[in-house]
Scaffold this active site. Structure first.
Site, PDB file in Angstrom:
ATOM      1  N   ASP A  13       0.815  -1.218   0.000  1.00  0.00           N
ATOM      2  CA  ASP A  13       0.000   0.000   0.000  1.00  0.00           C
ATOM      3  C   ASP A  13       0.851   1.271   0.000  1.00  0.00           C
ATOM      4  O   ASP A  13       0.432   2.296   0.526  1.00  0.00           O
ATOM      5  CB  ASP A  13      -0.960   0.026   1.206  1.00  0.00           C
ATOM      6  CG  ASP A  13      -1.814  -1.213   1.258  1.00  0.00           C
ATOM      7  OD1 ASP A  13      -2.277  -1.646   0.196  1.00  0.00           O
ATOM      8  OD2 ASP A  13      -2.007  -1.764   2.359  1.00  0.00           O
ATOM      9  N   LYS A  16       2.149   2.169  -5.241  1.00  0.00           N
ATOM     10  CA  LYS A  16       2.811   1.683  -6.459  1.00  0.00           C
ATOM     11  C   LYS A  16       2.030   2.050  -7.720  1.00  0.00           C
ATOM     12  O   LYS A  16       2.626   2.373  -8.740  1.00  0.00           O
ATOM     13  CB  LYS A  16       2.994   0.160  -6.373  1.00  0.00           C
ATOM     14  CG  LYS A  16       4.031  -0.247  -5.330  1.00  0.00           C
ATOM     15  CD  LYS A  16       4.130  -1.746  -5.194  1.00  0.00           C
ATOM     16  CE  LYS A  16       2.996  -2.363  -4.435  1.00  0.00           C
ATOM     17  NZ  LYS A  16       2.980  -2.137  -2.986  1.00  0.00           N
ATOM     18  N   GLN A 223       1.839  -5.868  -3.151  1.00  0.00           N
ATOM     19  CA  GLN A 223       2.210  -6.073  -1.726  1.00  0.00           C
ATOM     20  C   GLN A 223       3.565  -5.410  -1.440  1.00  0.00           C
ATOM     21  O   GLN A 223       3.861  -4.401  -2.040  1.00  0.00           O
ATOM     22  CB  GLN A 223       2.213  -7.559  -1.367  1.00  0.00           C
ATOM     23  CG  GLN A 223       0.825  -8.185  -1.306  1.00  0.00           C
ATOM     24  CD  GLN A 223       0.327  -8.675  -2.647  1.00  0.00           C
ATOM     25  OE1 GLN A 223       1.040  -9.305  -3.391  1.00  0.00           O
ATOM     26  NE2 GLN A 223      -0.908  -8.390  -2.973  1.00  0.00           N
TER      27      GLN A 223
HETATM   28  P1  IMP Z   1      -3.174 -12.773   1.416  1.00  0.00           P
HETATM   29  O1  IMP Z   1      -2.221 -12.193   0.433  1.00  0.00           O
HETATM   30  O2  IMP Z   1      -4.621 -12.474   1.102  1.00  0.00           O
HETATM   31  O3  IMP Z   1      -2.934 -14.242   1.668  1.00  0.00           O
HETATM   32  O4  IMP Z   1      -2.916 -12.064   2.841  1.00  0.00           O
HETATM   33  C1  IMP Z   1      -1.703 -12.265   3.560  1.00  0.00           C
HETATM   34  C2  IMP Z   1      -1.262 -10.964   4.227  1.00  0.00           C
HETATM   35  O5  IMP Z   1      -0.863 -10.032   3.245  1.00  0.00           O
HETATM   36  C3  IMP Z   1      -2.336 -10.261   5.045  1.00  0.00           C
HETATM   37  O6  IMP Z   1      -1.744  -9.628   6.153  1.00  0.00           O
HETATM   38  C4  IMP Z   1      -2.877  -9.213   4.078  1.00  0.00           C
HETATM   39  O7  IMP Z   1      -3.469  -8.132   4.764  1.00  0.00           O
HETATM   40  C5  IMP Z   1      -1.592  -8.817   3.384  1.00  0.00           C
HETATM   41  N1  IMP Z   1      -1.815  -8.267   2.048  1.00  0.00           N
HETATM   42  C6  IMP Z   1      -2.124  -8.936   0.926  1.00  0.00           C
HETATM   43  N2  IMP Z   1      -2.222  -8.111  -0.129  1.00  0.00           N
HETATM   44  C7  IMP Z   1      -1.939  -6.881   0.338  1.00  0.00           C
HETATM   45  C8  IMP Z   1      -1.829  -5.603  -0.296  1.00  0.00           C
HETATM   46  O8  IMP Z   1      -1.991  -5.424  -1.510  1.00  0.00           O
HETATM   47  N3  IMP Z   1      -1.521  -4.570   0.525  1.00  0.00           N
HETATM   48  C9  IMP Z   1      -1.278  -4.734   1.845  1.00  0.00           C
HETATM   49  N4  IMP Z   1      -1.354  -5.903   2.475  1.00  0.00           N
HETATM   50  C10 IMP Z   1      -1.681  -6.981   1.723  1.00  0.00           C
END
Ligand code: IMP
Length: 432
Positions: A13, A16, A223
């Site tokens: 966040d 990007k 991410q």
């Molecule tokens: P997942 O990617 O949905 O498996 O989530 C795993 C972790 O990554 C969690 O803490 C999410 O909040 C974080 N996360 C996944 N995608 C993002 C993003 O685009 N921005 C910030 N955090 C993310």
């Protein structure tokens, strides 16, 4: 050759989407190389706010070929809905290329993501529940279903059949959820097939050809470094490789193709989901934490969750410089700090009387690390109209200089507001 990678230097966040959009004029290709629709890129473009989850940020530029690499996991329903939304907005999506090797998110992946989070209870990861982790799990266990499987109904049926033998058992016996039939999933996915297959490409070949022809390829990370499966705050991470090496494996290019690695960080730091966060600030009414949340609009693009906010953590960014081989830093949301009388920057951690200048490799230490701050004066002025570094108040220039010294790489781009124009370009030679 001009391969440029952009990665998040924090927990995602960082902005990007805006930076990709800003540099888009110079690019021929924008490639997503990992993650899926867990990402959310907000772009303010031509007075419109676009929210993208899967489609690379270059989509609105006719001269750019947007590419989804093999390292991405694709929920076809979400992708097609996103394409439809863009088309309804007057943008064309026909140039989009999708790797034949990218894996598909299946309905049971979403169910399993939600069910395993519920089962973890207080220990949940705080995932986006989009099925990302379970899809990568299947990829690693060699039972994933790929984009190219959509070209052959017979193969697709066989693969769904094989997967459901195990998935239905887990859904029903472990989580008490309903089972799927092969026919219902097959029917749904064959319904997506023709539109997805129309965009299918050998992405490695396309991107390598482009690089050999001296075209500019921008690898757009999603991410951030601390959410990396290997290098992040495991297990509170995503299931892919958002660090710079992921750009190579996630698109099929060699490391020599990368000329520059931009790491992007907010002028403070945020995190969504669970996990350690040394510089986290409480968000009580009237606190700095609440100020950053509201002034920075810190609510997730994908899930709408309120982001946890904290002071800039120089240890984390220095770590990001190391694991990504960053050549430049991009600092965003500097304007959010205006109005603060003083600003804290974490320069090291303390744990049990010992000082840590680098990220402790033991998670239990990182969990309990206390930040050591240096205090810098605020600038108490509206900087959203500044377009050159020299126009910034001295305190803001000093703040950037301080971050540069900590990271030992130059801050080449600074964002002072959400729109494209609200940017200071210090070290970016535009392509002629
Ligand atoms: P997942 O990617 O949905 O498996 O989530 C795993 C972790 O990554 C969690 O803490 C999410 O909040 C974080 N996360 C996944 N995608 C993002 C993003 O685009 N921005 C910030 N955090 C993310």
């Amino acid at each position: 050759m001009a391969g440029i990678v952009l990665v998040g230097a924090q927990w995602g966040d960082e902005g990007k989407g805006k930076i990709t959009d800003l540099l888009a004029d110079d690019m021929d290709y924008v490639v997503r190389f990992q993650g899926g629709n867990n990402a959310g890129h907000t772009i303010v473009h031509g007075g419109r706010v676009l929210k993208l989850h899967l489609i690379p940020s270059g989509i609105m530029y006719p001269h750019i070929t947007p590419v989804i690499g093999n390292g991405v996991v694709i929920d076809p329903k979400v992708l097609l809905e996103e394409m439809d939304r863009l088309e309804a907005d007057g943008l064309t999506t026909h140039r989009l290329l999708i790797s034949c090797n990218a894996h598909l998110i299946m309905p049971y992946h979403r169910d399993l993501d939600g069910a395993s989070e519920r089962r973890l209870g207080d220990n949940e990861i705080g995932t986006t529940r989009r099925g990302i982790g379970p899809a990568y799990q299947d990829k690693a266990s060699r039972m994933g279903i790929r984009v190219q499987d959509l070209t052959d109904e017979h193969i697709l049926r066989k693969k769904i059949e094989a997967a459901l033998v195990e998935k239905n058992d887990v859904l029903v016996k472990v989580y008490g959820l309903p089972a799927y039939t092969v026919d219902e999933i097959l029917e749904e996915y064959m319904g997506y097939a023709s539109r997805i297959v129309a965009h299918m490409a050998d992405v490695s070949d396309v991107v390598n050809r482009a690089l050999r022809a001296d075209q500019w390829v921008f690898f757009e990370g999603a991410q951030g470094t601390l959410l990396d499966l290997d290098h992040g705050t495991y297990p509170f991470v995503t299931s892919s490789s958002p660090t710079a090496g992921g750009a190579c494996t996630g698109s099929g290019v060699g490391p020599k193709a990368i000329d520059r690695v931009l790491g992007i960080a907010k002028a403070y730091i945020t995190r969504v989901g669970s996990g350690p966060f040394p510089t986290e600030l409480p968000s009580d009414p009237g606190s700095v934490g609440e100020f950053l949340t509201n002034r920075g609009g810190e609510f997730g693009t994908t899930t709408g969750r309120q982001r946890r906010c904290g002071w800039y953590d120089g240890v984390i960014v220095r770590y990001a410089v190391q694991v990504n081989g960053l050549t430049d830093l991009v600092i965003t949301k500097l304007d959010v700090l205006s109005d603060l009388e003083s600003i804290q920057v974490c320069v090291a951690y303390e744990y049990e009387g010992r000082r840590y200048n680098e990220l402790p490799c033991r998670q239990s230490i990182f969990h309990h690390a206390r930040p050591i701050y240096e205090e810098l004066p605020g600038w108490n002025a509206d900087i959203s109209g500044c377009r050159t570094f020299d126009e910034l108040p001295k305190e803001a220039r000093d703040y950037i200089g301080f971050l540069e010294d900590l990271a030992e790489v130059p801050v080449s781009i600074i964002a002072v507001g959400p729109s494209r124009e609200q940017t200071i370009m210090r070290r970016w030679e535009r392509r002629l």
